[in-house]
Design a protein around this motif. Sequence first.
Motif, PDB file in Angstrom:
ATOM      1  N   ASP A  10       2.022  -6.864   4.807  1.00  0.00           N
ATOM      2  CA  ASP A  10       2.182  -8.320   4.926  1.00  0.00           C
ATOM      3  C   ASP A  10       1.466  -9.048   3.790  1.00  0.00           C
ATOM      4  O   ASP A  10       1.998  -9.980   3.194  1.00  0.00           O
ATOM      5  N   TYR A  11       0.239  -8.613   3.490  1.00  0.00           N
ATOM      6  CA  TYR A  11      -0.540  -9.240   2.416  1.00  0.00           C
ATOM      7  C   TYR A  11       0.195  -9.102   1.087  1.00  0.00           C
ATOM      8  O   TYR A  11       0.328 -10.074   0.330  1.00  0.00           O
ATOM      9  N   CYS A  12       0.661  -7.899   0.795  1.00  0.00           N
ATOM     10  CA  CYS A  12       1.351  -7.664  -0.474  1.00  0.00           C
ATOM     11  C   CYS A  12       2.649  -8.459  -0.553  1.00  0.00           C
ATOM     12  O   CYS A  12       2.960  -9.040  -1.597  1.00  0.00           O
ATOM     13  N   ILE A  17       3.150  -8.742  -4.325  1.00  0.00           N
ATOM     14  CA  ILE A  17       2.598  -7.524  -4.907  1.00  0.00           C
ATOM     15  C   ILE A  17       3.488  -6.363  -4.462  1.00  0.00           C
ATOM     16  O   ILE A  17       3.627  -6.119  -3.264  1.00  0.00           O
ATOM     17  N   PRO A  18       4.101  -5.659  -5.408  1.00  0.00           N
ATOM     18  CA  PRO A  18       4.951  -4.536  -5.000  1.00  0.00           C
ATOM     19  C   PRO A  18       4.118  -3.450  -4.319  1.00  0.00           C
ATOM     20  O   PRO A  18       3.025  -3.117  -4.772  1.00  0.00           O
ATOM     21  N   VAL A  19       4.630  -2.928  -3.226  1.00  0.00           N
ATOM     22  CA  VAL A  19       3.917  -1.889  -2.492  1.00  0.00           C
ATOM     23  C   VAL A  19       4.939  -0.931  -1.893  1.00  0.00           C
ATOM     24  O   VAL A  19       6.061  -1.321  -1.572  1.00  0.00           O
ATOM     25  N   SER A  20       4.554   0.333  -1.788  1.00  0.00           N
ATOM     26  CA  SER A  20       5.389   1.294  -1.075  1.00  0.00           C
ATOM     27  C   SER A  20       4.480   2.220  -0.289  1.00  0.00           C
ATOM     28  O   SER A  20       3.358   2.496  -0.691  1.00  0.00           O
ATOM     29  N   PHE A  21       4.978   2.654   0.832  1.00  0.00           N
ATOM     30  CA  PHE A  21       4.246   3.563   1.697  1.00  0.00           C
ATOM     31  C   PHE A  21       5.073   4.841   1.807  1.00  0.00           C
ATOM     32  O   PHE A  21       6.262   4.772   2.100  1.00  0.00           O
ATOM     33  N   ILE A  22       4.441   5.952   1.567  1.00  0.00           N
ATOM     34  CA  ILE A  22       5.134   7.236   1.629  1.00  0.00           C
ATOM     35  C   ILE A  22       4.540   8.039   2.777  1.00  0.00           C
ATOM     36  O   ILE A  22       3.347   8.374   2.752  1.00  0.00           O
ATOM     37  N   ARG A  23       5.355   8.333   3.743  1.00  0.00           N
ATOM     38  CA  ARG A  23       4.891   9.128   4.881  1.00  0.00           C
ATOM     39  C   ARG A  23       4.948  10.604   4.493  1.00  0.00           C
ATOM     40  O   ARG A  23       5.996  11.125   4.123  1.00  0.00           O
ATOM     41  N   VAL A  36      -5.105  15.710  -3.983  1.00  0.00           N
ATOM     42  CA  VAL A  36      -5.371  16.433  -2.747  1.00  0.00           C
ATOM     43  C   VAL A  36      -4.972  15.549  -1.581  1.00  0.00           C
ATOM     44  O   VAL A  36      -5.308  14.361  -1.547  1.00  0.00           O
ATOM     45  N   PHE A  37      -4.245  16.099  -0.630  1.00  0.00           N
ATOM     46  CA  PHE A  37      -3.812  15.314   0.527  1.00  0.00           C
ATOM     47  C   PHE A  37      -4.971  15.145   1.489  1.00  0.00           C
ATOM     48  O   PHE A  37      -5.584  16.106   1.912  1.00  0.00           O
ATOM     49  N   ASN A  38      -5.273  13.900   1.822  1.00  0.00           N
ATOM     50  CA  ASN A  38      -6.399  13.592   2.701  1.00  0.00           C
ATOM     51  C   ASN A  38      -6.003  12.560   3.752  1.00  0.00           C
ATOM     52  O   ASN A  38      -6.785  11.701   4.104  1.00  0.00           O
ATOM     53  N   ASN A  39      -4.766  12.589   4.213  1.00  0.00           N
ATOM     54  CA  ASN A  39      -4.236  11.671   5.207  1.00  0.00           C
ATOM     55  C   ASN A  39      -4.013  10.255   4.692  1.00  0.00           C
ATOM     56  O   ASN A  39      -3.256   9.506   5.278  1.00  0.00           O
ATOM     57  N   TRP A  40      -4.665   9.863   3.629  1.00  0.00           N
ATOM     58  CA  TRP A  40      -4.527   8.503   3.126  1.00  0.00           C
ATOM     59  C   TRP A  40      -4.891   8.511   1.655  1.00  0.00           C
ATOM     60  O   TRP A  40      -5.891   9.094   1.249  1.00  0.00           O
ATOM     61  N   GLY A  41      -4.115   7.882   0.838  1.00  0.00           N
ATOM     62  CA  GLY A  41      -4.421   7.767  -0.579  1.00  0.00           C
ATOM     63  C   GLY A  41      -3.826   6.492  -1.126  1.00  0.00           C
ATOM     64  O   GLY A  41      -2.737   6.098  -0.750  1.00  0.00           O
ATOM     65  N   ILE A  42      -4.563   5.849  -1.998  1.00  0.00           N
ATOM     66  CA  ILE A  42      -4.082   4.621  -2.618  1.00  0.00           C
ATOM     67  C   ILE A  42      -3.988   4.854  -4.125  1.00  0.00           C
ATOM     68  O   ILE A  42      -4.947   5.301  -4.754  1.00  0.00           O
ATOM     69  N   PHE A  43      -2.804   4.534  -4.669  1.00  0.00           N
ATOM     70  CA  PHE A  43      -2.552   4.610  -6.100  1.00  0.00           C
ATOM     71  C   PHE A  43      -2.168   3.219  -6.570  1.00  0.00           C
ATOM     72  O   PHE A  43      -1.490   2.479  -5.861  1.00  0.00           O
ATOM     73  N   TYR A  44      -2.593   2.875  -7.773  1.00  0.00           N
ATOM     74  CA  TYR A  44      -2.192   1.607  -8.369  1.00  0.00           C
ATOM     75  C   TYR A  44      -1.734   1.893  -9.787  1.00  0.00           C
ATOM     76  O   TYR A  44      -2.478   2.492 -10.568  1.00  0.00           O
ATOM     77  N   ASP A  55      -8.506  -2.368   3.705  1.00  0.00           N
ATOM     78  CA  ASP A  55      -7.959  -3.594   4.277  1.00  0.00           C
ATOM     79  C   ASP A  55      -7.558  -4.505   3.119  1.00  0.00           C
ATOM     80  O   ASP A  55      -7.579  -4.086   1.965  1.00  0.00           O
ATOM     81  N   THR A  56      -7.212  -5.735   3.413  1.00  0.00           N
ATOM     82  CA  THR A  56      -6.766  -6.627   2.342  1.00  0.00           C
ATOM     83  C   THR A  56      -7.882  -6.901   1.331  1.00  0.00           C
ATOM     84  O   THR A  56      -7.614  -7.032   0.141  1.00  0.00           O
ATOM     85  N   ALA A  57      -9.127  -6.939   1.768  1.00  0.00           N
ATOM     86  CA  ALA A  57     -10.241  -7.137   0.835  1.00  0.00           C
ATOM     87  C   ALA A  57     -10.331  -5.950  -0.130  1.00  0.00           C
ATOM     88  O   ALA A  57     -10.603  -6.128  -1.322  1.00  0.00           O
ATOM     89  N   GLY A  58     -10.093  -4.758   0.355  1.00  0.00           N
ATOM     90  CA  GLY A  58     -10.090  -3.578  -0.497  1.00  0.00           C
ATOM     91  C   GLY A  58      -8.959  -3.612  -1.509  1.00  0.00           C
ATOM     92  O   GLY A  58      -9.128  -3.242  -2.674  1.00  0.00           O
ATOM     93  N   ILE A  59      -7.794  -4.077  -1.071  1.00  0.00           N
ATOM     94  CA  ILE A  59      -6.655  -4.219  -1.978  1.00  0.00           C
ATOM     95  C   ILE A  59      -6.998  -5.244  -3.059  1.00  0.00           C
ATOM     96  O   ILE A  59      -6.719  -5.030  -4.242  1.00  0.00           O
ATOM     97  N   GLN A  60      -7.631  -6.339  -2.673  1.00  0.00           N
ATOM     98  CA  GLN A  60      -8.017  -7.363  -3.647  1.00  0.00           C
ATOM     99  C   GLN A  60      -8.986  -6.789  -4.692  1.00  0.00           C
ATOM    100  O   GLN A  60      -8.871  -7.087  -5.870  1.00  0.00           O
TER     101      GLN A  60
END
Length: 67
Positions: A10-12, A17-23, A36-44, A55-60
């Motif tokens: 929602d924030y993006c 802000i383009p965003v994609s989520f890959i399950r 390394v797969f760790n259940n969650w990863g953020i790439f920019y 959270d949104t503060a982390g994205i900012q």
Amino acid sequence: IPQYIERIGDYCKTNHIPVSFIRVDSLRKAKDLPCVFNNWGIFYNGIFETVNLTDTAGIQRILKKNA
């Protein structure tokens, strides 16, 4: 986790802000990841940023750091 993903999405969307989520739901998908797969990863811009659920503060912070 679903609530975090929804908030980040929602924030993006609101901030254009383009965003994609890959399950990752198979061993093959996990092996094909660029880290390394760790259940969650953020790439920019293709660069690995963190494995921490954020959270949104982390994205900012990520956006500001890479501006």
